[in-house]
Design a protein around this motif. Structure first.
Motif, PDB file in Angstrom:
ATOM      1  N   LYS A   1     -37.085  -9.815 -16.608  1.00 20.81           N
ATOM      2  CA  LYS A   1     -35.986 -10.446 -17.354  1.00 20.81           C
ATOM      3  C   LYS A   1     -36.392 -11.822 -17.853  1.00 20.81           C
ATOM      4  O   LYS A   1     -36.100 -12.199 -18.990  1.00 20.81           O
ATOM      5  N   ALA A   2     -37.085 -12.567 -17.003  1.00 16.42           N
ATOM      6  CA  ALA A   2     -37.530 -13.908 -17.389  1.00 16.42           C
ATOM      7  C   ALA A   2     -38.529 -13.840 -18.547  1.00 16.42           C
ATOM      8  O   ALA A   2     -38.447 -14.629 -19.497  1.00 16.42           O
TER       9      ALA A   2
ATOM     10  N   LYS B   1     -32.672   4.735 -21.692  1.00 16.17           N
ATOM     11  CA  LYS B   1     -32.965   3.834 -22.810  1.00 16.17           C
ATOM     12  C   LYS B   1     -32.983   2.377 -22.361  1.00 16.17           C
ATOM     13  O   LYS B   1     -33.649   1.553 -22.971  1.00 16.17           O
ATOM     14  N   ASN B   2     -32.232   2.059 -21.326  1.00 13.21           N
ATOM     15  CA  ASN B   2     -32.146   0.691 -20.814  1.00 13.21           C
ATOM     16  C   ASN B   2     -32.425   0.683 -19.321  1.00 13.21           C
ATOM     17  O   ASN B   2     -31.510   0.636 -18.508  1.00 13.21           O
ATOM     18  N   PRO B   3     -33.703   0.706 -18.950  1.00 18.98           N
ATOM     19  CA  PRO B   3     -34.035   0.754 -17.522  1.00 18.98           C
ATOM     20  C   PRO B   3     -33.722  -0.584 -16.853  1.00 18.98           C
ATOM     21  O   PRO B   3     -33.686  -1.625 -17.511  1.00 18.98           O
ATOM     22  N   PRO B   4     -33.509  -0.572 -15.544  1.00 22.26           N
ATOM     23  CA  PRO B   4     -33.280  -1.831 -14.831  1.00 22.26           C
ATOM     24  C   PRO B   4     -34.562  -2.661 -14.823  1.00 22.26           C
ATOM     25  O   PRO B   4     -35.661  -2.139 -14.616  1.00 22.26           O
ATOM     26  N   LEU B   5     -34.411  -3.944 -15.096  1.00 25.54           N
ATOM     27  CA  LEU B   5     -35.557  -4.849 -15.127  1.00 25.54           C
ATOM     28  C   LEU B   5     -35.572  -5.700 -13.866  1.00 25.54           C
ATOM     29  O   LEU B   5     -34.519  -6.039 -13.323  1.00 25.54           O
ATOM     30  N   THR B   6     -36.772  -6.054 -13.424  1.00 24.37           N
ATOM     31  CA  THR B   6     -36.891  -6.969 -12.293  1.00 24.37           C
ATOM     32  C   THR B   6     -36.585  -8.384 -12.790  1.00 24.37           C
ATOM     33  O   THR B   6     -36.503  -8.633 -13.993  1.00 24.37           O
ATOM     34  N   ALA B   7     -36.429  -9.305 -11.870  1.00 19.29           N
ATOM     35  CA  ALA B   7     -36.145 -10.696 -12.239  1.00 19.29           C
ATOM     36  C   ALA B   7     -37.286 -11.268 -13.091  1.00 19.29           C
ATOM     37  O   ALA B   7     -37.042 -11.988 -14.069  1.00 19.29           O
ATOM     38  N   GLY B   8     -38.514 -10.941 -12.737  1.00 17.79           N
ATOM     39  CA  GLY B   8     -39.661 -11.425 -13.499  1.00 17.79           C
ATOM     40  C   GLY B   8     -39.697 -10.866 -14.912  1.00 17.79           C
ATOM     41  O   GLY B   8     -40.017 -11.572 -15.867  1.00 17.79           O
TER      42      GLY B   8
ATOM     43  N   VAL C   1     -38.878 -11.395 -20.801  1.00 17.61           N
ATOM     44  CA  VAL C   1     -38.193 -10.952 -22.017  1.00 17.61           C
ATOM     45  C   VAL C   1     -37.377 -12.107 -22.602  1.00 17.61           C
ATOM     46  O   VAL C   1     -37.378 -12.330 -23.812  1.00 17.61           O
ATOM     47  N   THR C   2     -36.704 -12.866 -21.735  1.00 18.59           N
ATOM     48  CA  THR C   2     -35.920 -14.012 -22.199  1.00 18.59           C
ATOM     49  C   THR C   2     -36.807 -15.023 -22.887  1.00 18.59           C
ATOM     50  O   THR C   2     -36.464 -15.551 -23.961  1.00 18.59           O
ATOM     51  N   TRP C   3     -37.952 -15.314 -22.304  1.00 18.89           N
ATOM     52  CA  TRP C   3     -38.906 -16.270 -22.887  1.00 18.89           C
ATOM     53  C   TRP C   3     -39.396 -15.769 -24.247  1.00 18.89           C
ATOM     54  O   TRP C   3     -39.463 -16.543 -25.209  1.00 18.89           O
ATOM     55  N   LEU C   4     -39.730 -14.494 -24.338  1.00 15.85           N
ATOM     56  CA  LEU C   4     -40.226 -13.947 -25.600  1.00 15.85           C
ATOM     57  C   LEU C   4     -39.143 -13.951 -26.679  1.00 15.85           C
ATOM     58  O   LEU C   4     -39.421 -14.258 -27.846  1.00 15.85           O
ATOM     59  N   VAL C   5     -37.906 -13.647 -26.307  1.00 12.32           N
ATOM     60  CA  VAL C   5     -36.806 -13.675 -27.274  1.00 12.32           C
ATOM     61  C   VAL C   5     -36.565 -15.103 -27.747  1.00 12.32           C
ATOM     62  O   VAL C   5     -36.313 -15.342 -28.940  1.00 12.32           O
ATOM     63  N   ALA C   6     -36.667 -16.066 -26.848  1.00 19.64           N
ATOM     64  CA  ALA C   6     -36.510 -17.471 -27.238  1.00 19.64           C
ATOM     65  C   ALA C   6     -37.604 -17.881 -28.232  1.00 19.64           C
ATOM     66  O   ALA C   6     -37.326 -18.588 -29.212  1.00 19.64           O
ATOM     67  N   ARG C   7     -38.819 -17.413 -28.011  1.00 22.35           N
ATOM     68  CA  ARG C   7     -39.901 -17.707 -28.953  1.00 22.35           C
ATOM     69  C   ARG C   7     -39.650 -17.061 -30.307  1.00 22.35           C
ATOM     70  O   ARG C   7     -39.934 -17.639 -31.351  1.00 22.35           O
ATOM     71  N   MET C   8     -39.092 -15.825 -30.283  1.00 24.47           N
ATOM     72  CA  MET C   8     -38.757 -15.159 -31.543  1.00 24.47           C
ATOM     73  C   MET C   8     -37.697 -15.958 -32.300  1.00 24.47           C
ATOM     74  O   MET C   8     -37.785 -16.113 -33.517  1.00 24.47           O
ATOM     75  N   CYS C   9     -36.710 -16.470 -31.567  1.00 22.29           N
ATOM     76  CA  CYS C   9     -35.658 -17.271 -32.200  1.00 22.29           C
ATOM     77  C   CYS C   9     -36.245 -18.540 -32.808  1.00 22.29           C
ATOM     78  O   CYS C   9     -35.872 -18.927 -33.922  1.00 22.29           O
ATOM     79  N   LYS C  10     -37.142 -19.170 -32.084  1.00 24.49           N
ATOM     80  CA  LYS C  10     -37.759 -20.401 -32.585  1.00 24.49           C
ATOM     81  C   LYS C  10     -38.549 -20.119 -33.859  1.00 24.49           C
ATOM     82  O   LYS C  10     -38.472 -20.881 -34.821  1.00 24.49           O
ATOM     83  N   ARG C  11     -39.269 -19.013 -33.883  1.00 29.78           N
ATOM     84  CA  ARG C  11     -39.998 -18.633 -35.093  1.00 29.78           C
ATOM     85  C   ARG C  11     -39.041 -18.302 -36.229  1.00 29.78           C
ATOM     86  O   ARG C  11     -39.302 -18.605 -37.386  1.00 29.78           O
ATOM     87  N   GLY C  12     -37.923 -17.666 -35.894  1.00 24.98           N
ATOM     88  CA  GLY C  12     -36.936 -17.320 -36.903  1.00 24.98           C
ATOM     89  C   GLY C  12     -36.297 -18.544 -37.531  1.00 24.98           C
ATOM     90  O   GLY C  12     -35.984 -18.553 -38.723  1.00 24.98           O
TER      91      GLY C  12
ATOM     92  N   ARG D   1     -43.646  -3.398 -24.465  1.00 25.24           N
ATOM     93  CA  ARG D   1     -44.505  -3.019 -23.340  1.00 25.24           C
ATOM     94  C   ARG D   1     -43.819  -3.259 -21.997  1.00 25.24           C
ATOM     95  O   ARG D   1     -43.921  -2.452 -21.076  1.00 25.24           O
ATOM     96  N   ILE D   2     -43.095  -4.379 -21.893  1.00 24.02           N
ATOM     97  CA  ILE D   2     -42.380  -4.681 -20.651  1.00 24.02           C
ATOM     98  C   ILE D   2     -41.325  -3.614 -20.390  1.00 24.02           C
ATOM     99  O   ILE D   2     -41.191  -3.097 -19.278  1.00 24.02           O
ATOM    100  N   ILE D   3     -40.582  -3.242 -21.431  1.00 19.99           N
ATOM    101  CA  ILE D   3     -39.529  -2.235 -21.276  1.00 19.99           C
ATOM    102  C   ILE D   3     -40.131  -0.862 -20.982  1.00 19.99           C
ATOM    103  O   ILE D   3     -39.596  -0.103 -20.168  1.00 19.99           O
TER     104      ILE D   3
END
Length: 64
Positions: free
Chosen positions: A20-21, A11-18, A23-34, A51-53
Motif C-alpha cells: 500500500k505504501a 480484481k482487487n487483491p488485499p495488499l500488505t502495508a508495504g 502504491v501510494t508513493w507511485l501514485v503521488a509521483r504520477m500526480c506530481k508528473r501530471g 507489477r505490485i498488484i
C-alpha cells in the motif's frame, strides 16, 4: 445495503502495508508528473503499480 463477502475479489487483491505504501508513493509521483504537464510519460510508474498488484493477486491465489 452492502453485504460482507468473505471471498477476496480477484480484481482487487488485499495488499500488505508495504505494498500500500509503495502504491501510494507511485501514485503521488504520477500526480506530481501530471501537475508538471499533461503530456509527461507515466507508463513506467504504471507498470510498477501493475507489477505490485499482480504479485498480490498471485499471493492471494496461492493462499486460497
Amino acid at each position: 445495503m452492502a453485504r460482507n463477502n468473505s471471498e477476496p475479489d480477484p480484481k482487487n487483491p488485499p495488499l500488505t502495508a508495504g505494498e500500500k505504501a509503495k502504491v501510494t508513493w507511485l501514485v503521488a509521483r504520477m500526480c506530481k508528473r501530471g501537475i508538471a504537464s499533461e503530456t509527461v510519460y507515466q507508463g513506467d510508474l504504471e507498470k510498477k503499480v501493475d507489477r505490485i498488484i499482480d504479485r498480490a493477486r498471485k499471493r492471494a491465489e496461492k493462499n486460497k
